[in-house]
Design a protein around this motif. Structure first.
Motif, short mmCIF file in Angstrom:
data_model
loop_
_atom_site.label_atom_id
_atom_site.label_comp_id
_atom_site.label_asym_id
_atom_site.label_seq_id
_atom_site.Cartn_x
_atom_site.Cartn_y
_atom_site.Cartn_z
N TYR A 35 -26.69 -23.81 19.76
CA TYR A 35 -27.57 -23.05 19.19
C TYR A 35 -28.69 -24.01 19.12
CZ TYR A 35 -24.58 -19.23 17.42
OH TYR A 35 -23.74 -18.34 17.22
N ILE A 45 -28.74 -18.52 19.53
CA ILE A 45 -27.66 -19.06 20.34
C ILE A 45 -28.35 -19.52 21.85
CG2 ILE A 45 -26.97 -16.68 21.15
CD1 ILE A 45 -24.22 -18.03 20.94
N SER A 48 -22.48 -20.11 25.12
CA SER A 48 -21.11 -20.11 24.47
C SER A 48 -20.23 -20.23 25.58
CB SER A 48 -20.83 -18.70 24.02
OG SER A 48 -19.48 -18.79 23.30
N ILE A 55 -19.60 -17.68 28.92
CA ILE A 55 -19.54 -16.50 28.54
C ILE A 55 -20.83 -15.89 28.18
CG2 ILE A 55 -16.90 -16.27 28.27
CD1 ILE A 55 -17.46 -16.48 25.25
N ILE A 56 -21.69 -16.64 27.63
CA ILE A 56 -22.83 -16.22 27.32
C ILE A 56 -24.04 -17.23 27.73
CG2 ILE A 56 -23.04 -17.03 25.05
CD1 ILE A 56 -24.37 -14.16 24.20
N THR A 97 -13.46 -15.54 20.62
CA THR A 97 -14.97 -15.24 20.67
C THR A 97 -15.68 -14.34 20.00
OG1 THR A 97 -14.18 -13.52 22.58
CG2 THR A 97 -14.50 -15.76 23.46
N ASP A 98 -15.05 -13.78 19.04
CA ASP A 98 -15.38 -12.61 18.18
C ASP A 98 -16.23 -13.26 17.14
OD1 ASP A 98 -12.43 -12.46 16.07
OD2 ASP A 98 -13.79 -13.98 16.33
N GLY A 99 -16.78 -14.61 17.30
CA GLY A 99 -17.79 -14.96 16.23
C GLY A 99 -17.29 -15.06 14.75
N ILE A 102 -17.41 -19.48 12.43
CA ILE A 102 -18.20 -20.42 13.34
C ILE A 102 -18.20 -21.77 12.40
CG2 ILE A 102 -20.04 -21.19 15.11
CD1 ILE A 102 -20.12 -18.52 15.90
N ARG B 94 -22.83 -10.16 12.19
CA ARG B 94 -22.23 -10.50 13.76
C ARG B 94 -22.45 -9.35 14.36
NH1 ARG B 94 -15.75 -11.01 14.17
NH2 ARG B 94 -15.96 -8.86 13.48
N GLY B 99 -20.23 -8.83 26.95
CA GLY B 99 -20.29 -9.88 27.70
C GLY B 99 -19.16 -10.83 27.35
N GLY B 100 -18.27 -10.41 26.51
CA GLY B 100 -16.96 -11.23 25.97
C GLY B 100 -17.27 -11.99 24.78
N TYR B 101 -18.24 -11.45 24.08
CA TYR B 101 -18.78 -12.21 22.95
C TYR B 101 -19.25 -11.51 21.80
CZ TYR B 101 -21.31 -15.79 20.33
OH TYR B 101 -21.91 -16.63 19.14
N ASN B 102 -19.16 -12.08 20.41
CA ASN B 102 -19.89 -11.38 19.31
C ASN B 102 -20.83 -12.37 18.89
OD1 ASN B 102 -16.85 -10.00 18.92
ND2 ASN B 102 -18.57 -8.67 18.16
N LYS B 103 -21.97 -12.02 19.20
CA LYS B 103 -23.27 -13.20 18.85
C LYS B 103 -23.24 -12.82 17.38
CE LYS B 103 -27.11 -11.68 20.44
NZ LYS B 103 -28.29 -11.57 21.62
N LEU B 104 -23.92 -13.97 16.68
CA LEU B 104 -24.19 -14.18 15.42
C LEU B 104 -25.78 -14.19 15.39
CD1 LEU B 104 -22.21 -17.02 13.60
CD2 LEU B 104 -21.65 -14.61 13.70
#
Lengths: 113, 116
Positions: A35, A45, A48, A55-56, A97-99, A102, B94, B99-104
């Motif tokens: 970040y 961000i 990731s 992945i991101i 990956t579900d955030g 963290i 959240r 894209g395979g991810y949950n962004k914060l």
């Protein structure tokens, strides 16, 4: 033991230089992040990785290149540093990956002069 | 799209008095919400999180937050401020899985000052 550790904590460098920030987590997490916190404290961000795979990538200039040699490490390399790169960079990790939940490192203060 | 708005950029309280840090969220589905704290020159620490269980969430250091769907709010409170509470507080939602991810998604932060 620090859960997410990053080095260096402070870095002052000249424009045009190349620098790296290293990050390691000992939590056994599969997912790691970088970040960026700007001068207004806004956090966004950058990247990731999950199990060493990107992945991101949030529209970060390609001067920034993350590298994950294994799932416990995610390093950030920055080429041709610019004044606008001055910021605090936070490494973080999570179990999935579900955030959800963290964990952040203590930050690396980068100043480009 | 998910977003959070922290209604105050700065809050100043006296030690021993209550703390209220306000956060409104926007979400197209039932959100997961978090509060993080950042002490000076330190990293971010998770204070508490809401993930669709009890609407009143208790966190560390005596903080708690109440999820109010009707008001789309997730305000952070503490009954009695301590000098060590002085820090920057971030409300976080959240984002959607993509894209395979949950962004914060972070709010802009509220700087809490505590005076003797």
């Amino acid at each position: 033991d620090t859960a997410v550790s990053q080095t260096p904590k402070y870095l002052v460098t000249q424009m045009g230089n190349d620098k790296s920030i290293k990050c390691e987590q000992n939590l056994g997490h599969d997912t790691m992040y970088w970040y960026k916190q700007d001068s207004k404290k806004f956090l966004k961000i950058m990247f990731s990785y999950n199990n060493k795979e990107l992945i991101i990538n949030e529209t970060v200039p390609n001067r920034f290149s993350p590298k994950s040699p294994d799932k416990a490490h995610l390093n950030l390399h920055i080429n041709s540093l610019e004044l606008g790169d001055s910021a605090v960079y936070f490494c973080a990790s999570s179990q999935r990956t579900d955030g959800n939940t963290i964990y952040f490192g203590e930050g690396s203060w980068l100043t480009v002069v | 799209a998910q977003s959070v708005t922290q209604l105050d950029s700065h809050v100043s309280v006296s030690e021993g008095t209550p703390v209220l840090l306000r956060c409104n969220y926007s979400s197209s589905y039932s959100p997961s919400l978090f509060w993080y704290v950042q002490h000076p020159n330190k990293g971010l620490q998770l204070l508490l999180k809401y993930t669709s269980a009890a609407t009143l969430v208790k966190g560390i250091n005596g903080f708690e937050a109440e999820f109010k769907k009707s008001e789309t709010s997730f305000h952070l409170t503490k009954p009695s401020a301590h000098m060590s509470d002085a820090a920057e507080y971030f409300c976080v939602v959240r984002g959607p899985y993509s894209g395979g991810y949950n962004k914060l998604i972070f709010g802009a932060g509220t700087r809490l000052a505590v005076h003797p």
